[in-house]
Scaffold this active site. Structure first.
Site, PDB file in Angstrom:
ATOM      1  N   ARG A   1       0.812  -1.217   0.000  1.00 15.42           N
ATOM      2  CA  ARG A   1       0.000   0.000   0.000  1.00 15.42           C
ATOM      3  C   ARG A   1       0.851   1.275   0.000  1.00 15.42           C
ATOM      4  O   ARG A   1       0.355   2.353  -0.283  1.00 15.42           O
ATOM      5  CB  ARG A   1      -0.967  -0.024   1.209  1.00 15.42           C
TER       6      ARG A   1
ATOM      7  N   GLY B   1       1.021 -14.291   6.343  1.00 17.77           N
ATOM      8  CA  GLY B   1       0.213 -13.718   7.412  1.00 17.77           C
ATOM      9  C   GLY B   1       0.978 -13.605   8.721  1.00 17.77           C
ATOM     10  O   GLY B   1       2.057 -14.167   8.892  1.00 17.77           O
TER      11      GLY B   1
ATOM     12  N   ASP C   1       5.342  -1.286  11.915  1.00 14.24           N
ATOM     13  CA  ASP C   1       4.793  -0.075  11.300  1.00 14.24           C
ATOM     14  C   ASP C   1       3.966   0.779  12.248  1.00 14.24           C
ATOM     15  O   ASP C   1       3.102   1.526  11.808  1.00 14.24           O
ATOM     16  CB  ASP C   1       3.979  -0.449  10.043  1.00 14.24           C
TER      17      ASP C   1
ATOM     18  N   GLU D   1     -10.863  -8.950  11.457  1.00 15.81           N
ATOM     19  CA  GLU D   1     -10.169  -8.073  10.500  1.00 15.81           C
ATOM     20  C   GLU D   1     -11.182  -7.315   9.639  1.00 15.81           C
ATOM     21  O   GLU D   1     -12.272  -7.816   9.354  1.00 15.81           O
ATOM     22  CB  GLU D   1      -9.229  -8.896   9.610  1.00 15.81           C
TER      23      GLU D   1
HETATM   24  C1  UD1 Z   1      -2.651  -5.922  11.458  1.00 19.83           C
HETATM   25  C2  UD1 Z   1      -3.593  -6.794  12.317  1.00 19.83           C
HETATM   26  C3  UD1 Z   1      -4.806  -5.948  12.705  1.00 19.83           C
HETATM   27  C4  UD1 Z   1      -4.356  -4.686  13.432  1.00 19.83           C
HETATM   28  C5  UD1 Z   1      -3.333  -3.898  12.586  1.00 19.83           C
HETATM   29  C6  UD1 Z   1      -2.755  -2.789  13.400  1.00 19.83           C
HETATM   30  C7  UD1 Z   1      -3.473  -9.174  11.701  1.00 19.83           C
HETATM   31  C8  UD1 Z   1      -4.078 -10.265  10.903  1.00 19.83           C
HETATM   32  N1  UD1 Z   1      -4.030  -7.950  11.581  1.00 19.83           N
HETATM   33  O1  UD1 Z   1      -3.326  -5.586  10.237  1.00 19.83           O
HETATM   34  O2  UD1 Z   1      -5.665  -6.722  13.581  1.00 19.83           O
HETATM   35  O3  UD1 Z   1      -5.487  -3.865  13.705  1.00 19.83           O
HETATM   36  O4  UD1 Z   1      -2.248  -4.766  12.188  1.00 19.83           O
HETATM   37  O5  UD1 Z   1      -1.906  -1.950  12.628  1.00 19.83           O
HETATM   38  O6  UD1 Z   1      -2.544  -9.423  12.430  1.00 19.83           O
HETATM   39  N2  UD1 Z   1       3.905  -9.072   8.413  1.00 19.83           N
HETATM   40  C9  UD1 Z   1       4.883 -10.039   8.305  1.00 19.83           C
HETATM   41  N3  UD1 Z   1       4.590 -11.171   7.637  1.00 19.83           N
HETATM   42  C10 UD1 Z   1       3.381 -11.421   7.079  1.00 19.83           C
HETATM   43  C11 UD1 Z   1       2.380 -10.421   7.203  1.00 19.83           C
HETATM   44  C12 UD1 Z   1       2.679  -9.247   7.875  1.00 19.83           C
HETATM   45  O7  UD1 Z   1       5.989  -9.886   8.787  1.00 19.83           O
HETATM   46  O8  UD1 Z   1       3.209 -12.494   6.492  1.00 19.83           O
HETATM   47  C13 UD1 Z   1       4.235  -7.829   9.141  1.00 19.83           C
HETATM   48  C14 UD1 Z   1       4.152  -6.573   8.309  1.00 19.83           C
HETATM   49  O9  UD1 Z   1       5.410  -6.276   7.742  1.00 19.83           O
HETATM   50  C15 UD1 Z   1       3.745  -5.516   9.332  1.00 19.83           C
HETATM   51  C16 UD1 Z   1       2.954  -6.310  10.359  1.00 19.83           C
HETATM   52  O10 UD1 Z   1       3.280  -7.673  10.147  1.00 19.83           O
HETATM   53  O11 UD1 Z   1       4.865  -4.936   9.979  1.00 19.83           O
HETATM   54  C17 UD1 Z   1       1.452  -6.111  10.209  1.00 19.83           C
HETATM   55  O12 UD1 Z   1       1.071  -6.446   8.884  1.00 19.83           O
HETATM   56  P1  UD1 Z   1       0.087  -5.535   8.054  1.00 19.83           P
HETATM   57  O13 UD1 Z   1      -0.072  -6.118   6.716  1.00 19.83           O
HETATM   58  O14 UD1 Z   1       0.457  -4.115   8.174  1.00 19.83           O
HETATM   59  O15 UD1 Z   1      -1.259  -5.822   8.880  1.00 19.83           O
HETATM   60  P2  UD1 Z   1      -2.565  -4.916   8.954  1.00 19.83           P
HETATM   61  O16 UD1 Z   1      -3.403  -5.177   7.773  1.00 19.83           O
HETATM   62  O17 UD1 Z   1      -2.209  -3.524   9.239  1.00 19.83           O
HETATM   63 CA    CA Z   2      -0.315  -2.328   9.433  1.00 18.98          CA
END
Ligand code: UD1
Ligand code: CA
Length: 490
Positions: A16, A81, A106, A158
């Site tokens: 994004r 995930g 983040d 979510e």
């Molecule tokens: C996530 C949470 C959501 C929360 C939000 C807060 C989940 C399923 N959702 O959503 O409940 O409200 O954060 O900001 O947990 N990442 C990995 N590996 C992966 C996927 C993600 O390392 O396979 C890391 C990303 O780099 C990031 C963090 O996990 O730093 C969160 O991932 P992101 O895709 O930003 O999740 P959100 O959709 O924001």
């Molecule tokens: Ca996020």
């Protein structure tokens, strides 16, 4: 904290952001987003920090290791995930007991003190899972906290999987969760990916704990900004503004005057002295330090600079420069790396400096370039002086001694040395060393050609003025007074 493992998730692609740079490496307040998270995490003094990297893992991994050399890196080849990411982290860490905190890379506004309070509450309540939550006016994009009629946390849903009713919930998950390590290890094996994104959600641990009759709790943070994540550049700018407000407010409370907080930008690592004054339109970046009673601005950018106590810096752009106590800089000065201005010294208007050591009380007041030079204490450099440091192939140094007085419109052709107490006449091109106390003169003696205007410019206002007549009065036939060649006429 004892027996605490913190997992920082930083493997996601951050699509994004639409950027060549990984999301967690985007800077805000002078640090990367993940750098802010790591700062908060370190404040807890955990036993172990595990960072999960995947996309651009060389850059992200190197960055994390530079900030926290003892952090363990776990590689998540495919980003399936947040639950999958945590599984990868625990595999890299080996058998884990005690408390595990999972934080995302983040959420840059998160503070160490909040994490500490969150972990302490989680441990005291002996829960299987704790969620750090916040109440947001615009909860779009976040996981929502679904509670029972009794108010107990039931699940995190979510955005993409939520019903309209659930989307109206304003309590969100920050993505920061605390776990009992044994429960987490067990629960991860039971999470599926049957959801809107086809991912393994860490948030499913809440439902699993509830179904097993274990305790789940939420710690609602009052400062919701700490729970906000940046997924795109609009959110990043928003968080940057919030972070800046926090930093500027902190410095005002510490005794710094900030005339216009809205146009003043101060990075997280900047240090300001008591009674310093920051005027509108000023950016203090990187590791900049401003001393007591100094006045910086308006419209000034200082990156990695040191400003001495009581110095005055007006409409200036400077990087890796040191400005001495009580010195004055600007308006309209450009200080490049390696500039060191002594106490009570001056770099004035339209002056550019680079690798220049300017002594105590020395002055370069107007329209000059000072590159690769050393200027002794108390010396004054005339207006419009160029330190010609480059011969087209290599750079050379110029040294000017103490209490020298150089004339206007000089060129110092490096390498060259002008001695202590020496002088140069106006318009001098200094190609050879000037001994201490000598005056260098390089232009020839001046000749005055008498009556030149009357002979060469007859009939012009110039000739009329030379003869003491009003300029409009024409004495000669206009045909006679043709302008000489090479003359520009306006
Ligand atoms: C996530 C949470 C959501 C929360 C939000 C807060 C989940 C399923 N959702 O959503 O409940 O409200 O954060 O900001 O947990 N990442 C990995 N590996 C992966 C996927 C993600 O390392 O396979 C890391 C990303 O780099 C990031 C963090 O996990 O730093 C969160 O991932 P992101 O895709 O930003 O999740 P959100 O959709 O924001
Ligand atoms: Ca996020």
């Amino acid at each position: 904290m004892e027996n605490l493992t913190v997992i920082v998730l930083a493997a996601g692609g951050g699509t994004r952001m639409r950027s060549k740079t990984m999301k967690v490496l985007h800077p805000v307040g002078g640090r990367s987003m993940v750098g802010h998270v790591l700062t908060a995490v370190r404040a807890m003094e955990p036993q172990r920090i595990v960072a999960v990297v995947g996309n651009q893992r060389e850059q992200v991994g190197a960055h994390i290791q530079e900030l926290v050399p003892h952090a363990l890196l776990a590689v998540q080849e495919k980003q399936e995930g947040t639950a999958h990411a945590v599984r990868v982290a625990l595999e890299a860490a080996g058998p884990t007991t005690g408390t595990v905190i999972v934080a995302a890379g983040d959420t840059p506004l998160l503070e160490g003190e909040s994490l500490r309070a969150f972990a302490a509450e989680h441990e005291a309540a002996q829960r299987a899972v704790s969620i750090l939550t916040g109440l947001l006016a615009e909860p779009f994009g976040y996981g929502r906290i679904v509670r029972t009629a009794e108010g107990d946390v039931e699940a995190i849903v979510e955005e993409k999987d939520a019903t309209d009713e659930q989307r109206a919930i304003r309590e969100i998950s920050s993505g920061i969760l605390a776990f009992d390590a044994e429960f987490l290890t067990e629960a991860l094996g039971r999470i599926g990916n049957d959801n809107a994104k086809g991912e393994y959600y860490l948030t499913d641990t809440v439902r699993i704990a509830r179904e097993a009759g274990l305790t789940v709790g939420a710690h609602t943070i009052t400062d919701v900004t700490q729970t906000e994540g940046a997924n795109d550049r609009v959110q990043l700018a928003h968080l940057g503004r919030l972070l800046n407000d926090r930093i500027v407010t902190r410095w005002m409370r510490e005794g710094v005057t900030v005339m216009d907080p809205a146009t003043t930008w101060i990075d997280a690592d900047v240090v300001l002295g008591q009674d310093a004054t920051i005027l509108p339109g000023t950016q203090l970046l990187g590791a900049t330090v401003v001393g007591e009673d100094a006045v910086v601005g308006p419209d000034t950018t200082l990156k990695d600079c040191e400003v001495g106590a009581g110095a005055r810096v007006v409409r200036t752009h400077a990087e890796l420069a040191v400005i001495g106590e009580g010195a004055t800089v600007g308006p309209f000065s450009f200080l490049r790396p390696g500039t060191r201005l002594g106490a009570e010294g001056k770099i004035g208007t339209f002056v550019e400096t680079k690798n220049a050591v300017i002594g105590v009380g020395a002055k370069v007041p107007h329209l000059s370039y000072v590159g690769d030079a050393e200027i002794g204490e108390g010396t004054n450099i005339g207006a419009g002086t160029i330190f010609a440091n480059y011969d087209g192939v290599a750079k050379h140094r110029t040294t000017v001694g103490r209490h020298a007085r150089t004339g206007s419109n000089n060129t110092f052709v490096a390498p060259v040395t002008i001695g202590d107490g020496a002088g140069t006449a106006g318009g001098t091109v200094v190609r050879r060393d000037v001994p201490p106390g000598a005056l260098a003169v390089s232009s020839g003696p001046q000749r005055n050609i008498e009556d030149w205007a009357e002979r060469k410019r007859p009939g012009t206002p110039q000739a009329a003025a030379a003869a003491g007549r009003p300029a409009g009065e024409r004495q000669v036939d206009p045909g006679v007074g043709t302008p000489p060649s090479g003359e520009t006429q306006s």
